[in-house]
Design an enzyme around this catalytic site. Structure first.
Site, PDB file in Angstrom:
ATOM      1  CG  HIS A   7      -5.181  -6.963   4.223  1.00  0.00           C
ATOM      2  ND1 HIS A   7      -5.755  -8.207   4.212  1.00  0.00           N
ATOM      3  CD2 HIS A   7      -6.215  -6.080   4.211  1.00  0.00           C
ATOM      4  CE1 HIS A   7      -7.075  -8.092   4.194  1.00  0.00           C
ATOM      5  NE2 HIS A   7      -7.380  -6.807   4.191  1.00  0.00           N
ATOM      6  CD  GLU A  56      -8.234  -4.843   0.948  1.00  0.00           C
ATOM      7  OE1 GLU A  56      -9.353  -4.305   0.845  1.00  0.00           O
ATOM      8  OE2 GLU A  56      -8.025  -5.838   1.662  1.00  0.00           O
ATOM      9  CD  GLU A 117       6.183   6.768  12.880  1.00  0.00           C
ATOM     10  OE1 GLU A 117       7.060   6.990  13.740  1.00  0.00           O
ATOM     11  OE2 GLU A 117       5.087   6.228  13.158  1.00  0.00           O
TER      12      GLU A 117
END
Length: 122
Positions: A7, A56, A117
């Site tokens: 993550h 997260e 992005e």
């Protein structure tokens, strides 16, 4: 020895606002949540239902001002299967913060100012 991404973490000021943004803008859904008994923080993991990678979001109860993102020279990137529809949606949301038509990409920013992005699937 083999490593695998698990993550990425970002801290957020308003957890509900961030959860709503990530679901509306990118379709990310909560996969699990950690809430300690003392309520000092909340961690929420978001997934895209396509990959095992998670985002997260960490909310700290004693943090009451925007995070200093410095020069904000880092970002997360997302591919999308319908780039034109995504661009239209993000334009309507007012969250596009930078466009690079030459490269065929653009960036959106979340409620805390993090850049994300958006890249067409190639």
């Amino acid at each position: 020895m083999k490593f695998k991404f698990a993550h990425n973490n970002i801290n957020v000021l308003d957890l509900e606002k961030s959860l709503n943004f990530y679901e509306e803008a990118l379709g990310l859904k909560e996969t699990r949540r950690i809430v300690p008994e003392d309520g000092s923080f909340i961690i929420v993991y978001l997934g895209d239902s396509e990959t095992s990678h998670l985002l997260e979001l960490t909310w700290l109860s004693d943090w009451d001002h925007p995070y200093d993102l410095g020069d904000n020279e880092f970002h997360l990137a997302f591919t999308v299967d319908n780039y034109e529809a995504a661009y239209k949606k993000h334009k309507e949301m007012g969250c596009i913060c930078f466009e690079n038509p030459t490269m065929g990409i653009y960036f959106i920013n979340d409620p805390d100012g993090y850049w994300l992005e958006v890249v067409p699937q190639r």
